[in-house]
Design an enzyme around this catalytic site. Sequence first.
Site: not given
Length: 293
Positions: A146, A170, A239, A242, A274
């Site tokens: 990220r 995170k 992003h 990513r 995805y």
Amino acid sequence: MPISSFLEQLRVVRNYSAHTVLAYEADLKEWMEYLLRAFEVSDLLQVRSIMVRSWVVELMEQGRESTTIARKIASLRSFYKWQIQQGLIKVNPCMGIPLPKKAKRLPTFISEQSIEEVLQPRYYEEQVNGFRDLIMMELFYFTGIRESELIGLKRADIDLFQAQIKVLGKRNKERLIPLTPAFTERLREYLHWSIQENTSSNDPLFLTDTGKKLYPKFVYQKVNYYLSRVANATQKSPHILRHSFATHLLNRGADLNAVKALLGHTSLAATQVYTHNTIDKLKSVHKQAHPRG
């Protein structure tokens, strides 16, 4: 008139914008027209829940977006809540009305060919800042990290011997991401190029052009600048790289749980989004290549 008094309190009491008030008015007028057409009801206060449910069904059959339907019912709910406060009705007919689920937006990604193009060294200046930009772009795509994780990287997080980086994700959750041999060598070269007097292992891996700590806008502008050179890059944020990392891995048969670990997802459901892009690609290949396609 119930509608006019309701809109007036939106303007005066709640200080809603003219645009928002117009949206409420349009929703309520459409609702009033539906009641008259479907149930021959002209009094908005003589409404039952089944009528609201019927309207939701019609809106869905018309192909309205789930977000549009939800907004319209929210307008009705607010309108009837106001009528309850005025003592004109006792029950809000919109309460408990099931709404269509909001469609998940599939992550967009850049084709492998376009990624190959944007990572060509010729696009980057032959100095430390240009080399830094290339390494940042490659890190985003080769590891799927990220933006915040890249900004937080320290020189000590790069393990050249093990060919891996340590990422703080995170909720301060650490994960290790492997690096390819070729990229490991470029990182080794970058660490050598970027070393300065008094540089320590706890210093940030990347600095701005003026030697300051990275910040989100700087990173976004850099990525946006280079992705602007790619024809099919409709979105140009970090992003997207990513998303491309995850999609390309799955397209090439990577295990879903392995991609989950690489991305730092806590839930497999977050990674499964995805697979939709992967399935779409398989359908396209099947249609083009199958004899009966």
